[in-house]
Motif scaffolding. Sequence first.
Motif, short mmCIF file in Angstrom:
data_model
loop_
_atom_site.label_atom_id
_atom_site.label_comp_id
_atom_site.label_asym_id
_atom_site.label_seq_id
_atom_site.Cartn_x
_atom_site.Cartn_y
_atom_site.Cartn_z
N ALA A 129 -5.22 10.89 2.25
CA ALA A 129 -4.60 10.81 0.91
C ALA A 129 -5.23 9.86 0.06
O ALA A 129 -6.04 8.99 0.43
CB ALA A 129 -3.06 9.96 1.21
N VAL A 130 -4.95 9.79 -1.17
CA VAL A 130 -5.36 8.63 -1.90
C VAL A 130 -4.36 7.34 -1.76
O VAL A 130 -3.02 7.59 -1.80
CB VAL A 130 -5.32 9.09 -3.34
CG1 VAL A 130 -5.75 7.73 -4.37
CG2 VAL A 130 -6.08 10.12 -3.75
N TYR A 131 -4.95 6.40 -1.43
CA TYR A 131 -4.37 5.19 -1.19
C TYR A 131 -4.16 4.21 -2.40
O TYR A 131 -5.27 3.89 -2.75
CB TYR A 131 -4.78 4.53 0.20
CG TYR A 131 -4.47 5.05 1.47
CD1 TYR A 131 -4.95 6.30 1.63
CD2 TYR A 131 -3.46 4.33 2.31
CE1 TYR A 131 -4.63 7.10 2.92
CE2 TYR A 131 -3.20 5.22 3.45
CZ TYR A 131 -3.88 6.29 3.73
OH TYR A 131 -3.35 7.03 4.92
N TYR A 132 -2.91 3.80 -2.59
CA TYR A 132 -2.94 2.55 -3.77
C TYR A 132 -2.30 1.40 -3.28
O TYR A 132 -1.30 1.32 -2.57
CB TYR A 132 -1.76 3.46 -4.96
CG TYR A 132 -2.42 4.43 -5.33
CD1 TYR A 132 -2.01 5.87 -5.17
CD2 TYR A 132 -3.29 4.70 -6.64
CE1 TYR A 132 -2.24 7.18 -5.23
CE2 TYR A 132 -3.73 5.98 -7.22
CZ TYR A 132 -2.96 6.99 -6.75
OH TYR A 132 -3.47 8.20 -7.04
N CYS A 133 -3.15 0.41 -3.95
CA CYS A 133 -2.36 -0.86 -3.76
C CYS A 133 -1.77 -1.28 -4.92
O CYS A 133 -1.90 -0.92 -5.96
CB CYS A 133 -3.39 -2.08 -3.40
SG CYS A 133 -4.72 -2.42 -4.80
N ALA A 134 -0.44 -2.18 -4.74
CA ALA A 134 0.41 -2.63 -5.69
C ALA A 134 0.84 -3.86 -5.48
O ALA A 134 0.77 -4.57 -4.26
CB ALA A 134 1.56 -1.27 -5.92
N SER A 135 1.17 -4.36 -6.88
CA SER A 135 1.87 -5.86 -6.73
C SER A 135 3.27 -5.84 -6.98
O SER A 135 3.83 -5.26 -7.81
CB SER A 135 1.10 -6.71 -7.66
OG SER A 135 1.74 -7.92 -7.72
N TRP B 123 0.94 -1.17 0.00
CA TRP B 123 0.01 -0.10 -0.04
C TRP B 123 1.03 1.26 -0.18
O TRP B 123 1.70 1.24 0.85
CB TRP B 123 -0.88 0.00 1.18
CG TRP B 123 -1.97 -0.94 1.30
CD1 TRP B 123 -1.99 -2.12 1.76
CD2 TRP B 123 -3.40 -0.80 0.46
NE1 TRP B 123 -3.15 -2.79 1.40
CE2 TRP B 123 -4.15 -1.95 0.86
CE3 TRP B 123 -3.91 0.35 -0.20
CZ2 TRP B 123 -5.25 -2.20 0.20
CZ3 TRP B 123 -5.12 -0.04 -0.84
CH2 TRP B 123 -5.97 -1.20 -0.52
N PHE B 124 0.56 2.12 -0.92
CA PHE B 124 1.25 3.45 -0.90
C PHE B 124 0.12 4.46 -0.79
O PHE B 124 -0.86 4.40 -0.91
CB PHE B 124 1.85 3.62 -2.13
CG PHE B 124 2.99 2.99 -2.40
CD1 PHE B 124 3.08 1.45 -2.76
CD2 PHE B 124 4.45 3.25 -2.41
CE1 PHE B 124 4.18 0.73 -2.76
CE2 PHE B 124 5.51 2.41 -2.60
CZ PHE B 124 5.41 1.21 -2.69
#
Length: 122
Positions: free
Chosen positions: A91-97, A35-36
């Motif tokens: 914030a906007v939270y982004y998930c990533a792989s 998560w970012f």
Amino acid sequence: VQLQASGGGLVQAGGSLRLSCAASGRTFRSYAMGWFRQAPGKEREFVAAISWSVGSTYLTDSVKGRFTISRDNAKNTVYLQMNDLIPEDTAVYYCASSRDTRATTMRQYDYWGQGTQVTVSS
């Protein structure tokens, strides 16, 4: 790998939210999920990561003791439980792989979800 993040919203300081990130497609290419977050006018920053196999977790210092990352391998879903939220978490939270098992930097991530907005009011 396709990632679908959800669970954001508006919450008062001290409240909680749980973000979810569902992975689909060629998930065998994913060894860890992260998560970012990106606040207005700021760079995107690492928040938390977890490996699919062992479940090793990494958290940035500012969220330790408040956030927990977990995964459900059967559902190919990763969660970010956020407690004791503060306005600075907005914030906007982004998930990533990632194909790295220990992935704490953006450059280690190959696939990104669309982001979900978290707003913490004071």
